[in-house]
Design an enzyme around this catalytic site. Sequence first.
Site, short mmCIF file in Angstrom:
data_model
loop_
_atom_site.label_atom_id
_atom_site.label_comp_id
_atom_site.label_asym_id
_atom_site.label_seq_id
_atom_site.Cartn_x
_atom_site.Cartn_y
_atom_site.Cartn_z
N ASP A 430 1.36 -1.25 -0.05
CA ASP A 430 -0.53 0.08 -0.25
C ASP A 430 0.67 1.01 -0.05
O ASP A 430 2.08 0.97 0.42
CB ASP A 430 -0.92 -0.56 1.02
CG ASP A 430 -1.58 1.25 1.38
OD1 ASP A 430 -2.49 1.60 0.61
OD2 ASP A 430 -2.18 2.05 2.77
N THR A 432 -0.16 4.87 1.38
CA THR A 432 -0.39 5.71 2.34
C THR A 432 -0.60 5.45 3.88
O THR A 432 -1.44 3.93 3.55
CB THR A 432 -1.66 6.12 1.91
OG1 THR A 432 -2.14 6.61 0.36
CG2 THR A 432 -2.50 7.52 3.15
N PHE A 591 -18.88 12.77 4.14
CA PHE A 591 -18.32 11.71 2.78
C PHE A 591 -17.98 10.71 2.72
O PHE A 591 -17.80 9.94 4.04
CB PHE A 591 -16.63 12.53 3.54
CG PHE A 591 -15.25 12.20 2.21
CD1 PHE A 591 -15.37 12.88 1.30
CD2 PHE A 591 -14.84 10.84 2.30
CE1 PHE A 591 -14.52 11.56 0.25
CE2 PHE A 591 -13.73 9.88 1.67
CZ PHE A 591 -13.74 10.61 0.44
N ASP A 871 -6.63 -2.45 3.15
CA ASP A 871 -5.64 -3.60 3.23
C ASP A 871 -5.56 -5.36 3.17
O ASP A 871 -5.22 -6.22 3.10
CB ASP A 871 -4.41 -2.77 3.15
CG ASP A 871 -4.25 -1.73 3.03
OD1 ASP A 871 -4.36 -1.68 1.76
OD2 ASP A 871 -4.18 -0.68 3.53
#
Length: 1209
Positions: A430, A432, A591, A871
């Site tokens: 990954d 970030t 969001f 993840d």
Amino acid sequence: MAGGRIRRRLHLSNIYAFGGCNSTFQEDHSQIGGPGFSRVVYCNEPNSPASQRRNYPGNYVRSTKYTLTSFIPKSLFEQFRRVANFYFLVTGILSLTQVSPYGPVSALLPLGLVIAASMVKEGIEDWGRKRQDIEVNNRRVKVHDGDGIFRQEEWRELRVGDVVRVEKDEFFPADLLLLSSSYEDSICYVETMNLDGETNLKVKQGLEATSSVLHEDSDFKEFRGVVRCEDPNADLYAFVGTLHLEEERFPLSVQQLLLRDSKLRNTEYVYGAVVFTGHDTKVIQNSTDPPSKRSRIERKMDKIIYMMFSIVFLMSFIGSIIFGIETREDRVRNTGKTERWYLKPDEAEIFFDPERALMASITHFLTAVMLYSYFIPISLYVSIEIVKVLQSIFINNDVQMYYEETDKPAHARTSNLNEELGMVDTVLSDKTGTLTCNSMEFIKCSIAGTGYGRGVTEVERSMAMRSGGSALVDDLEAEVDKSGPKIKGFNFVDERVMKGNWVKQREAEVLQKFFRLLAVCHTAIPETDEATGTVSYEAESPDEAAFVVAARELGFEFFSRTQNGISIRELDLATGQKVERVYRLLNVLEFNSARKRMSVIVRDEDGKLLLLSKGADNVMFERLAKNGRKFEEKTREHVNEYADAGLRTLILAYRELDEEEYEEFNKNFNEAKSSVSEDRESLIDEITDQMERDLILLGATAVEDKLQNGVPDCIDKLAQAGIKIWVLTGDKMETAINIGFACSLLRQEMKQIIINLDTPHIKALEKAGEKDVIEQASRESVVKQMEEGKSLITKGPSGKDSHEAFALIIDGKSLTYALEDDFKKKFLDLATGCASVICCRSSPKQKALVTRLVKSGTGKTTLAIGDGANDVGMLQEADIGVGISGVEGMQAVMSSDIAIAQFRYLERLLLVHGHWCYCRISSMICYFFYKNITFGVTLFLYEAYTSFSAQPAYNDWFLSLFNVFFSSLPVIALGVFDQDVSARFCYKFPLLYQEGVQNLLFSWKRIIGWMFNGLASALAIFFICKQSQEHQLYNPNGKTAGREILGGTMYTCVVWVVNLQMVLAISYFTWVQHIVIWGSIALWYIFLMMFGAMDPTFSTDAYKVFLETLAPAPSYWLTTLLVMIFALIPYFVFKSVQMRYFPGFHQMIQWIRHEGQYNDPEFVEMVRQRSIKPTTVGSTARRAASVRRSGRFHDQLSKNVIALSREEK
């Protein structure tokens, strides 16, 4: 006093889009009472007959594998599932019959010890889980006893329908329906880190129908209610139900559900009714067992065991045939007389009877299978388990993988995969929070078409180095004033807007709206330190925290959130003074990954209704009004520049609302929130989508997610080790590419193969909106791009074989088609031909699918590393999942096999611990089979020598204790402490790691080589011992050597040879090795003396055999010495020739260390270059390319000078 606290006057009903159900019930709850929605809860009536008829499970939770009653049978079943253990069980049972060549103790004692050791290990592990269960089940919570009084009870005593009171910072004991809280509007703040790994706080809100009447403990005396809701399920983010109160029905959603193992934060107390208990709770429903993972070495070891079984059965079969023929021919050859008279065939029931040769042969087969069982190392599995646990302890306690800042050491959560760490071919990472810190810093912004911020990002620094060297970097950084204290989340420097200077800008009004939007449009919670007066923020994401901090530092300080508004201190344009303003908060449109934006609706002090919005560029630009695009062109340019600099961007926009428009929206919005239908979310999205249009652009923000310390160096070292590195990220392609440059995954000379669907043809089709046509065209485009990329790699641009480095960059849309069954092999072929692979805009599912493809397609070991809940699929799909305990919580860590705190620790984990564990386990298994073959072949040769009469060469107790006491501890010490090279040399010569990737130390060639070594040792032991004692008297009384003397001598030689073989095999001696090796040999002599001194009915033929027979005989000691020499010579000669003429990587390094040449830079560099595979990724590859370029320049310059000299002559 209980329940009598002053309730906070906060009304946050409409703060959260999916909270607050204060409207009337809508008739769209038809599924309630149907299949999957049959649960009925009688609140505050857990003892009523109706409740008891439901017979819901209690709140006791058990995570253990065993119970007190099931431990022995279940654990025994687990042990005997292993084919080796089952085989020894069968031989143990047969040892109780007449066909056994030895007594029951020889078979049952070692099996019992091994099984007991394994069961003790299982028991200790399960006891740890049991203690955790006891701690959780014995936690206490206040429960209503029916008289308006709440008493402390243990969690395990809770029942469905109980009303509980949970205090601040306590965990919820079950899944609760929120009834009321210390806030008057019945909201509460919940931390869900134990559920989804997220550290941010979430807001829950009870129904107005309950919160308005349930204020304190005594109010519950007469409270009754019935909840009808969905059945237990694993969905953490959905809940459908109704609450029946006094003939009225109210809809329930996930906003009223408090999940077990969540923690109450920033709220004094809440009251809740228990809806789901124990194993019905959503967190327990989600706690599935992780996928079972076994290392490649362990799977190969099973094949060796099966091969050894085949050999044992073949030897038994051949021996039985020979024995049957010998038995039948015995009397025939001697004209009716028995040649083997000493076996008393006339008295034999089956054995040795010439008249029953076939039955004797069959019986001999069973006997031989038992006798040759010593070819199978009975203690192999348990020894490996012990070694792996000890290896894990070393990993956990490695101070060089301890991150002091967060107090996080490495943690091997499973010990099954230690050696797999030394065999990793591909790392899938990954970005970030894994390569980067996930600690956002506000560094640049674009407002009204003007770019602000003079900070230099790591990507810009890397780009400057690629373009103009360090001088350009110095010029960039010279513009930045680095004075002043460092503020977390804020790295913005620009004198034009800081310290109130923004009021002097031409577009000051737009700047004011921009900063005000940053201060108001969020869901952060302020916390003021009473001692210092400083304000800190609890935010849902690092990005949001960075925005609020940036607003504060630029003069717009958010300092308070009240029941219906947000308070900020801002600079007034008219007066130039700081003023406090309150913005009444009407709605928050949250969001999510589908909306990719977040908005708030507020009313300012002048009565204006404002919609403030921020979101991703690809959704925000299309929502701008025609008169709101004044700064669009410049803002787009800045956004692209920020993406090139590796920054994450958001677009900020707003619009004013009129009263009628808002009233209509609010009515529809509340109705949608209150619905219980399956399309509730789509209804909300549709309504909010209509409102978030015709926006006026203000500008864009840019935050930097810095690379973690040591990431480029770690990637460089892994690349030198021959490990391929793929990056799977959800970021934009431009951002991912530039992060790739910053961490040296990409370099300037690489040819980038970019696969995306941003072609004019695809865009035109998307505007037309024909879904099937778009899919077909997209699929064809992706396939065509993959084929073009593959041809580039195989042929090269000039039509010749290409040795250039390629990088594959593919976006999420293209990846969807590339992973289809018909095309995934093409994609894998293309990707494996590239030096670097970056998958952008990848969903969690795509990450897992890519990992599965690499694992199954290449057949090599894969390692996935990530830090977030997105993840988890990737970590569980890979052969090894490594979780980073970072900012995004613990979800990845909880799903991982190994946890580390920083990406850079992967270097030591793989190159040092991984290499050591692989070498140790490989050598350990090879040695196990060596020593058992040595021991087993001596048994076979003796039996063949005795006409396959199934006679063991050794005493029963000698057979029993060989694998348990006289040869087991040295091999465990080898697996724990041995080092072929030191950690320093593992770093210095990284391609040493390829020994594991190519599996050189556990290849069939090496395994069979060790087996032949065991065969050679056994031949030397048997024949030297036999020949040395065959034609001589063994004592002055004229006694010749019998079985007890020959067996004792052979056994002594076996103990010496296998332990001295260990001495030759060990590369790194510690005092532990010395103790266990020489101690094992000494233990044999001590045992022989003590056992021989016991009563002869017990010691049988070993009675005083050492003190009275073996020890006084010089031939015994001379034979032992000769056997040691001749048995070990083959291995010694082989290793000497190999070291001199055919050394492996680790042997070359051992030679350097032995010769003391590790301080000779030229010699070390020569060996290092020989061991380093030419790499195309990492800073080393970048430097090598630079050298090649400068070399070509100097070569050309030399040629020009020579040509010029010739012309002059």
